[in-house]
Design a protein around this motif. Sequence first.
Motif, mmCIF file in Angstrom:
data_model
loop_
_atom_site.group_PDB
_atom_site.id
_atom_site.type_symbol
_atom_site.label_atom_id
_atom_site.label_comp_id
_atom_site.label_asym_id
_atom_site.label_seq_id
_atom_site.Cartn_x
_atom_site.Cartn_y
_atom_site.Cartn_z
ATOM 1 N N LEU A 105 0.858 -1.184 0.000
ATOM 2 C CA LEU A 105 0.000 0.000 0.000
ATOM 3 C C LEU A 105 0.899 1.240 0.000
ATOM 4 O O LEU A 105 1.095 1.880 1.014
ATOM 5 C CB LEU A 105 -0.896 -0.002 1.244
ATOM 6 C CG LEU A 105 -1.816 -1.203 1.391
ATOM 7 C CD1 LEU A 105 -2.517 -1.173 2.731
ATOM 8 C CD2 LEU A 105 -2.835 -1.222 0.275
ATOM 9 N N PRO A 106 1.455 1.602 -1.140
ATOM 10 C CA PRO A 106 2.446 2.679 -1.164
ATOM 11 C C PRO A 106 1.901 4.061 -0.855
ATOM 12 O O PRO A 106 2.646 4.927 -0.434
ATOM 13 C CB PRO A 106 2.991 2.619 -2.590
ATOM 14 C CG PRO A 106 1.896 1.996 -3.384
ATOM 15 C CD PRO A 106 1.204 1.038 -2.462
ATOM 16 N N ASN A 107 0.615 4.301 -1.025
ATOM 17 C CA ASN A 107 0.069 5.645 -0.838
ATOM 18 C C ASN A 107 -0.697 5.817 0.458
ATOM 19 O O ASN A 107 -1.457 6.765 0.610
ATOM 20 C CB ASN A 107 -0.829 6.012 -2.020
ATOM 21 C CG ASN A 107 -0.055 6.050 -3.317
ATOM 22 O OD1 ASN A 107 1.096 6.469 -3.340
ATOM 23 N ND2 ASN A 107 -0.667 5.594 -4.391
ATOM 24 N N THR A 108 -0.536 4.910 1.413
ATOM 25 C CA THR A 108 -1.234 5.040 2.689
ATOM 26 C C THR A 108 -0.301 5.602 3.744
ATOM 27 O O THR A 108 0.921 5.537 3.627
ATOM 28 C CB THR A 108 -1.781 3.683 3.172
ATOM 29 O OG1 THR A 108 -0.692 2.782 3.295
ATOM 30 C CG2 THR A 108 -2.806 3.127 2.230
ATOM 31 N N SER A 109 -0.890 6.159 4.804
ATOM 32 C CA SER A 109 -0.082 6.709 5.891
ATOM 33 C C SER A 109 0.536 5.570 6.703
ATOM 34 O O SER A 109 0.040 4.444 6.678
ATOM 35 C CB SER A 109 -0.940 7.614 6.770
ATOM 36 O OG SER A 109 -2.024 6.887 7.289
ATOM 37 N N PRO A 110 1.619 5.823 7.437
ATOM 38 C CA PRO A 110 2.340 4.757 8.137
ATOM 39 C C PRO A 110 1.534 4.035 9.208
ATOM 40 O O PRO A 110 1.826 2.899 9.533
ATOM 41 C CB PRO A 110 3.522 5.478 8.776
ATOM 42 C CG PRO A 110 3.615 6.786 8.119
ATOM 43 C CD PRO A 110 2.284 7.103 7.529
ATOM 44 N N GLU A 111 0.516 4.691 9.764
ATOM 45 C CA GLU A 111 -0.250 4.039 10.828
ATOM 46 C C GLU A 111 -1.321 3.079 10.306
ATOM 47 O O GLU A 111 -1.982 2.413 11.069
ATOM 48 C CB GLU A 111 -0.867 5.068 11.772
ATOM 49 C CG GLU A 111 -1.945 5.928 11.160
ATOM 50 C CD GLU A 111 -1.401 7.181 10.493
ATOM 51 O OE1 GLU A 111 -2.215 7.950 9.989
ATOM 52 O OE2 GLU A 111 -0.181 7.404 10.459
ATOM 53 N N VAL A 112 -1.503 3.008 8.996
ATOM 54 C CA VAL A 112 -2.455 2.071 8.403
ATOM 55 C C VAL A 112 -1.700 0.826 7.968
ATOM 56 O O VAL A 112 -0.754 0.899 7.193
ATOM 57 C CB VAL A 112 -3.194 2.701 7.198
ATOM 58 C CG1 VAL A 112 -4.095 1.691 6.523
ATOM 59 C CG2 VAL A 112 -3.992 3.904 7.643
ATOM 60 N N LEU A 158 -7.841 -3.551 6.448
ATOM 61 C CA LEU A 158 -6.866 -2.632 7.021
ATOM 62 C C LEU A 158 -7.150 -2.447 8.502
ATOM 63 O O LEU A 158 -8.280 -2.589 8.959
ATOM 64 C CB LEU A 158 -6.921 -1.280 6.324
ATOM 65 C CG LEU A 158 -6.685 -1.273 4.820
ATOM 66 C CD1 LEU A 158 -6.877 0.134 4.284
ATOM 67 C CD2 LEU A 158 -5.306 -1.785 4.488
ATOM 68 N N ARG A 159 -6.114 -2.109 9.241
ATOM 69 C CA ARG A 159 -6.302 -1.755 10.642
ATOM 70 C C ARG A 159 -5.482 -0.503 10.940
ATOM 71 O O ARG A 159 -4.442 -0.266 10.325
ATOM 72 C CB ARG A 159 -5.903 -2.899 11.568
ATOM 73 C CG ARG A 159 -4.484 -3.342 11.458
ATOM 74 C CD ARG A 159 -4.253 -4.581 12.327
ATOM 75 N NE ARG A 159 -2.952 -5.131 12.088
ATOM 76 C CZ ARG A 159 -1.852 -4.773 12.732
ATOM 77 N NH1 ARG A 159 -1.919 -3.857 13.673
ATOM 78 N NH2 ARG A 159 -0.691 -5.313 12.436
#
Length: 125
Positions: free
Chosen positions: A3-10, A33-34
Amino acid sequence: IELPNTSPEVLLEADTVTLVPSYRSGITVPVRLRHSLFVSGRLLTLQDEPVALQAGEFIPLDSPDDERQLFFTDEDGFFQLHDLQAGKYLLVLFASAGAQIELSIPESPEGRVNLEPLILPVIRK
């Protein structure tokens, strides 16, 4: 799965999926996702001194089957944990029997939680 375009906490619940498709078929992979949290805090003694260079663990109380998270304090008693879920935890130090405290990690839309300084009642110098 990436998931290259998600924020690090996802994070993905499972980042590896084994597929065995038959000839000329398609497969749909449901991706769950969590939301995880980055938690930082500081451990202090009753005398307001840092609990320096100590190892311990966060034990989840809401879901006992979840993995325990290990941590280590620096010279000033600060620690950081990645990939925690919101909920109740028991913080336990390995070096001192009875050095534990129950705490709650709140949900945070930003993905970061800064805890108030935690005072462990049985640590004395």
